[in-house]
Design a protein around this motif. Structure first.
Motif, PDB file in Angstrom:
ATOM      1  N   GLU A 225       3.588   8.628 -20.154  1.00 45.77           N
ATOM      2  CA  GLU A 225       4.356   7.299 -20.017  1.00 45.77           C
ATOM      3  C   GLU A 225       3.924   6.230 -20.895  1.00 45.77           C
ATOM      4  N   LEU A 226       2.384   6.295 -21.026  1.00 42.98           N
ATOM      5  CA  LEU A 226       1.776   5.176 -21.722  1.00 42.98           C
ATOM      6  C   LEU A 226       1.310   5.338 -22.911  1.00 42.98           C
ATOM      7  N   ASP A 227       1.238   4.400 -23.675  1.00 45.63           N
ATOM      8  CA  ASP A 227       0.332   4.425 -25.108  1.00 45.63           C
ATOM      9  C   ASP A 227      -1.043   4.371 -24.744  1.00 45.63           C
ATOM     10  N   GLN A 228      -1.791   4.700 -25.868  1.00 47.62           N
ATOM     11  CA  GLN A 228      -3.310   4.373 -25.567  1.00 47.62           C
ATOM     12  C   GLN A 228      -3.695   3.353 -25.173  1.00 47.62           C
ATOM     13  N   ASP A 229      -3.162   1.970 -25.635  1.00 49.23           N
ATOM     14  CA  ASP A 229      -3.530   0.746 -25.123  1.00 49.23           C
ATOM     15  C   ASP A 229      -3.434   0.546 -23.714  1.00 49.23           C
ATOM     16  N   ASP A 230      -2.239   1.098 -23.353  1.00 46.45           N
ATOM     17  CA  ASP A 230      -1.803   0.754 -21.952  1.00 46.45           C
ATOM     18  C   ASP A 230      -2.623   1.778 -21.235  1.00 46.45           C
ATOM     19  N   MET A 231      -2.809   2.971 -21.679  1.00 50.63           N
ATOM     20  CA  MET A 231      -3.759   3.666 -20.785  1.00 50.63           C
ATOM     21  C   MET A 231      -5.107   3.229 -20.538  1.00 50.63           C
ATOM     22  N   ILE A 232      -5.698   2.716 -21.499  1.00 51.24           N
ATOM     23  CA  ILE A 232      -6.911   2.021 -21.429  1.00 51.24           C
ATOM     24  C   ILE A 232      -6.868   0.906 -20.454  1.00 51.24           C
ATOM     25  N   CYS A 233      -5.781   0.089 -20.375  1.00 50.73           N
ATOM     26  CA  CYS A 233      -5.815  -0.836 -19.376  1.00 50.73           C
ATOM     27  C   CYS A 233      -5.445  -0.461 -18.036  1.00 50.73           C
ATOM     28  N   ALA A 234      -4.615   0.786 -17.948  1.00 50.31           N
ATOM     29  CA  ALA A 234      -4.601   1.120 -16.467  1.00 50.31           C
ATOM     30  C   ALA A 234      -5.923   1.750 -15.897  1.00 50.31           C
ATOM     31  N   VAL A 235      -6.512   2.546 -16.750  1.00 48.70           N
ATOM     32  CA  VAL A 235      -7.966   2.820 -16.505  1.00 48.70           C
ATOM     33  C   VAL A 235      -8.858   1.972 -16.022  1.00 48.70           C
ATOM     34  N   THR A 236      -8.714   0.777 -16.763  1.00 48.17           N
ATOM     35  CA  THR A 236      -9.722  -0.387 -16.409  1.00 48.17           C
ATOM     36  C   THR A 236      -9.360  -0.799 -14.927  1.00 48.17           C
ATOM     37  N   LEU A 237      -7.869  -0.785 -14.755  1.00 50.17           N
ATOM     38  CA  LEU A 237      -7.488  -1.259 -13.373  1.00 50.17           C
ATOM     39  C   LEU A 237      -7.857  -0.311 -12.246  1.00 50.17           C
TER      40      LEU A 237
ATOM     41  N   HIS B 277     -15.204   8.571 -13.643  1.00 51.47           N
ATOM     42  CA  HIS B 277     -14.188   9.763 -14.104  1.00 51.47           C
ATOM     43  C   HIS B 277     -13.015   9.736 -12.973  1.00 51.47           C
ATOM     44  N   ALA B 278     -13.363   9.190 -11.722  1.00 52.11           N
ATOM     45  CA  ALA B 278     -12.228   9.278 -10.713  1.00 52.11           C
ATOM     46  C   ALA B 278     -10.910   8.490 -11.227  1.00 52.11           C
ATOM     47  N   ALA B 279     -11.435   7.173 -12.079  1.00 49.21           N
ATOM     48  CA  ALA B 279     -10.473   6.455 -12.523  1.00 49.21           C
ATOM     49  C   ALA B 279      -9.700   6.985 -13.573  1.00 49.21           C
ATOM     50  N   ARG B 280     -10.211   7.746 -14.536  1.00 50.52           N
ATOM     51  CA  ARG B 280      -9.541   8.360 -15.396  1.00 50.52           C
ATOM     52  C   ARG B 280      -8.748   9.435 -15.122  1.00 50.52           C
ATOM     53  N   SER B 281      -9.362  10.347 -14.026  1.00 52.11           N
ATOM     54  CA  SER B 281      -8.512  11.378 -13.456  1.00 52.11           C
ATOM     55  C   SER B 281      -7.071  10.690 -12.727  1.00 52.11           C
ATOM     56  N   VAL B 282      -7.308   9.675 -11.883  1.00 50.44           N
ATOM     57  CA  VAL B 282      -6.003   8.993 -11.308  1.00 50.44           C
ATOM     58  C   VAL B 282      -5.152   8.597 -12.262  1.00 50.44           C
ATOM     59  N   ALA B 283      -5.672   7.778 -13.320  1.00 53.95           N
ATOM     60  CA  ALA B 283      -4.577   7.367 -14.326  1.00 53.95           C
ATOM     61  C   ALA B 283      -3.988   8.507 -15.043  1.00 53.95           C
ATOM     62  N   THR B 284      -4.548   9.327 -15.428  1.00 55.40           N
ATOM     63  CA  THR B 284      -3.926  10.577 -16.283  1.00 55.40           C
ATOM     64  C   THR B 284      -2.891  11.259 -15.316  1.00 55.40           C
TER      65      THR B 284
ATOM     66  N   ARG C 173       1.674   6.625  -6.442  1.00 55.32           N
ATOM     67  CA  ARG C 173       1.364   5.144  -6.495  1.00 55.32           C
ATOM     68  C   ARG C 173       2.292   4.494  -7.430  1.00 55.32           C
ATOM     69  N   ALA C 174       2.636   3.315  -7.148  1.00 48.97           N
ATOM     70  CA  ALA C 174       3.425   2.419  -8.348  1.00 48.97           C
ATOM     71  C   ALA C 174       2.543   2.284  -9.375  1.00 48.97           C
ATOM     72  N   CYS C 175       3.267   2.167 -10.483  1.00 45.84           N
ATOM     73  CA  CYS C 175       2.514   2.101 -11.782  1.00 45.84           C
ATOM     74  C   CYS C 175       2.026   0.737 -11.888  1.00 45.84           C
ATOM     75  N   MET C 176       0.378   0.789 -11.988  1.00 41.70           N
ATOM     76  CA  MET C 176      -0.194  -0.420 -12.100  1.00 41.70           C
ATOM     77  C   MET C 176      -0.061  -1.308 -13.450  1.00 41.70           C
ATOM     78  N   PRO C 177       0.091  -0.699 -14.461  1.00 39.26           N
ATOM     79  CA  PRO C 177       0.236  -1.716 -15.650  1.00 39.26           C
ATOM     80  C   PRO C 177       1.463  -2.402 -15.629  1.00 39.26           C
ATOM     81  N   VAL C 178       2.425  -1.832 -15.029  1.00 37.51           N
ATOM     82  CA  VAL C 178       3.809  -2.566 -14.927  1.00 37.51           C
ATOM     83  C   VAL C 178       3.466  -3.706 -14.254  1.00 37.51           C
TER      84      VAL C 178
END
Ligand SMILES: [Zn+2]
Ligand SMILES: [Zn+2]
Ligand SMILES: [Zn+2]
Ligand SMILES: [Zn+2]
Ligand SMILES: [Zn+2]
Ligand SMILES: [Zn+2]
Lengths: 234, 234, 234, 234, 234, 234
Positions: free
Chosen positions: F141-153, F128-135, D220-225
């Motif tokens: 590639e992402l720092d922690q703040d961006d990772m939390i944002c990605a997980v949230t989406l 958990h599925a959101a965290r697994s996907v984002a991980t 998947r494309a990177c959502m945060p981008v």
């Protein structure tokens, strides 16, 4: 699986036509399997191949570790398969079949192998009694491979104990309509060890003798009569 | 209960002083009961009285119907009592004691009696196997009272089956450290029928013979040896 | 338990005959206990002895820690006992009885003692509120023994709170048909401390005063009337 | 099953020797199946036969109705099989395979058929969405047989939706490492209909085209981008 | 909702700018709400409007029937919200707010309204105690509308009882750090009735008096001291 | 909250009178909200404010993390709200709304933050599925703040997947009566990102274009017809 397409085409084109009449009759008349087999999801353990069964002969429930949760207030797929097999299909034999080199049993003995797999861990709680028994009996005597093997055998017995907690199975055993079988399939040799309930151990089936059975259903004597006579003796 | 006050005062003033030293020692040294007894909450079935036990002798778990849920992923009070009795207290005997005139067993046989009691209904699911067995065996032969009696006896056996699914009990049985007992207390006669695992029926204990046991723990033969020898035979 | 045989024979031969008529009547007419007592499985805490109760007087539910899970979608043995006691037997008093030197409460305070006992751990979740309260109140003031004692007392109150979540109990309290009692039995002294709901603390019962009650059922005033009058005031 | 003995002997004597080396290698090296197949326990639906798979090729989970409960706090055998197949075995394809004349689907459509089977009823709750959808879409247009067929097809789609709720599957799809397949096996014809995710309907696979896939995993494309750019646009 | 687009644009364009600094500060510093409000999902009951709260002031948990399941082994969203509000956010007030014309309470009183909604039925089990109490108290006196109103009020009290079973709440009450509020919002009048724990009834708040509180947290006296003194009195 | 009293008085005195007629009509006629919004309990995310909704317009379910457990055998408050909203209220839009700076998402990414909060931990299993996907997608590639944002989406998408497992939602989508929306509210900017199901990414809504939708309900083509034609082709 690049060839999934070819595979199903091959079945339909080459295999199915030789049994088309049988399949058609099974579709019309419904299935009447003689046995329910509960075995591991492992790709090396193929129930119909081991028992040389054709379509319509074997009702099969497969999961990681050939586990049968005990009957309780939170039941799932295995309990449903048992209930359906006994009550709707009237199977006469229920086989729990363990096997050598089982990944689930390895995970049970070496928890670090499954520490990232919370569902597998929770599922294997239904095999904890097998691990407790084997640890109790063999803790200081067996190396790890033999211990895994011992746990695998005990696990078959634990699942047979669980089977008996299901009302449909308990009733079928009391009525003498069901036999329970405990098997162990050895991938390396193709052999099946069979639990002999009378001898209380796994044995290799002998060519000329009947196949040993783990739990033989039999029409039980009427308990209240025993009770009444006991009472009357006062 | 207008006299609760007098009752606890009477115990403290008249009964306790005669056993003060024993209580004090039990408080200091902790309890070391020989047995766990699982019996009904029924007010007419008093475990310590039936077994003539004093303080410190009997660990007691009581609930409606003397039920033992099988070991599973959702365990509660009975499972905890078993685990604590076997692992922390090292009891040697576990007794499941049913009884005559049991309200829970009546509710199991006559569901309309408990149709306003959803918890009791759900709890009795753990006795459904007993009802299924009794229905299978005696449906056309017994009147309702005898059927309730039959279900009560079968229920003791079902709960013994459930006991064996608990890892601590399974391990204790395999090690020969625990015996399981199945009893039936008759309120009218004060007598106890005992399940004889060898004879597979309830019997009245005979004066000169040892008390029959439902399931005898014994050090089991080493299965992997059997397995190895079977394998070696190839 | 080498003498189980003698014990039940002794009861039947020596004890039962003196109360045969009572037992027979209880068998015929059914039980009508005045109270439900929820106490620990501990062998040193014998409910009928502490309350000097005879057959038919006390409905008894026992588990590790005298715990009452709150009413929820997953209920078990204690909930069933409560439901049966209130709805079928119409008991008037429900007693939750904790005690000194309780192994369950020790396990709650010192988790390492029960780290091999997953069921006990899970069961004690129903006492976590007691531990949270005691930690909040006394964390820096009490040594470990006193802390265990404090947790044991708070645990009685928590289980009383849980009792009130059961619909049958809530209705019985509102109708003034049930009283709830919170007790603490001291093994060393034979004494019973009683929670006084009005004073909001455990007290030793005084000889000449009525026994304090934790929660007194009473016919409540009709809320909608209050509501209507409030509304009418606009 | 009078001939169970002969069957396992026949396998060992006649079938196994031709594949002994393969089995031995699989025992030593472990399994590396390409696919997980979730199919019905029905005796007429043999996964390895339909896919012409040999030992080591197909990890198989079977239950009544080829059901996949969604990932939740109470998971069982199917969830464990999925977790093990994806995380330990790294399968690339997961196939949910329904079939014609399915007893579970008949029970779902005609509840009276399973009214004595409480476990089957509870298990089929995981297929209620299929029944709701089919009822919504076809209630007035289809006769009962066609409705059962429609429900069976919708059930495959519902179970695919459930598959996606499992973290390991969701992650595998996002990484482009897994494809999901939805199949329907017709017992009468031996044919397999395949769900085409792009066309959003079941189709018969065409000889010269690639096998349609229900859900294609893709990196998947990177959502945060996307997010960042959107934010930057302000 | 054809105008969802306009609505969020309107908020961003017209409303947000006036509070941009506040939102920005809340984003940077985190939230510090004073209260947790548990109210119904009903579209006519808007917690922030009723309490005239701005962003950052009210932590809000909403579900059908403003229900708080008791703390148990199977907790979900409400329990998590409570735990987070008390332990992470340190709220000082927890408000359970019921309301007039509540569809959930109507379904509780008239089960036929929700007979096609199995989840709603199961969820409302957490309100059964309210129905039991109201039936006990008012069965013969109230017409259906008043009965629904009575059940709604009792339901607020039942959920307050459930709140107290949560360890974090129990500890906060014991430490005097939390107060519990029971409210009833009347859609027709805009008024809020408040439960007065001291008077044990709902009242309309008086202009000049402090707002009545349902359960006042207070630093409790140290029970072991009471115990010790009681013991010392012997 | 020292001013709770003033707040509700202010609402009643100053705000309610301006909408009294609307409230009265809503009380009489019942609510008919167009949408169900599932959002976080966070005090900075006010659903009615973000959507500029008045009384009667938005049915709101709020919990920590705007989570929707999948439909299963153990459902709770969110499932009931969905069932009620779809079946009783016939809402046309369901919005899952995540947000920036979410404490639940931080706890999901940094488990140490919630290690004292067992309920929050368990509840977040549904994410958990959101965290697994984002991980899987962004681990390196992402720092922690961006990772939390990605997980949230990703969490919004996972909850949309869960929504589809609910029978009422699945049926509504198939009938074209419901649309699903996935939103992300940015506290700092007041903006809402919207998931565009066609583009498979979150976008900022454009002023002149229709609001993108995550999952568009549509009347599906009749599958059995496709099936029949496929079959007829043989
Ligand atoms: Zn295996
Ligand atoms: Zn009984
Ligand atoms: Zn104790
Ligand atoms: Zn099937
Ligand atoms: Zn409401
Ligand atoms: Zn949040």
């Amino acid at each position: 699986m690049p060839d999934l397409h070819q595979r199903i085409a091959s079945f339909r084109g080459n295999v199915f036509p030789r049994q088309a009449a049988l399949y058609r009759r099974l579709a019309q008349d419904g299935q009447q399997p003689q046995a329910l087999m509960i075995s591991c999801a492992d790709s090396r353990v193929m129930p119909e191949t081991i028992t040389q069964s054709g379509p319509g002969e074997l009702f099969v429930c497969r999961n990681a570790g050939n586990i049968v949760p005990p009957f309780s207030n939170m039941n799932g797929g295995v309990s449903s398969a048992i209930e359906y097999a006994v009550m709707a299909l009237k199977v006469h034999d229920i086989i729990v079949c363990g096997h050598s080199e089982c990944g689930a049993m390895k995970g049970l003995c070496c928890p670090h192998l499954i520490e990232e797999m919370p569902n597998v861990q929770a599922w294997l709680r239904h095999s904890h009694a097998a691990r407790s028994v084997a640890t109790q009996l063999y803790a200081n005597e067996l190396d790890q491979d033999d211990m895994i093997c011992a746990v695998t055998l005990e696990n078959v017995l634990v699942q047979l104990d669980h089977l008996r907690t299901h009302p449909s199975v308990a009733a079928g055993l009391a009525a003498g309509e069901i036999n329970l079988h405990g098997w162990f399939f050895d991938i390396k040799t193709g052999g099946v060890l069979v639990y002999d309930g009378a001898k209380e151990r796994f044995v290799e089936p002998e060519a000329d003798a009947p196949l040993p059975v783990a739990v033989t259903g039999r029409s039980r004597a009427c308990m209240p009569v025993a009770l009444t006579s006991a009472m009357a003796a006062e």
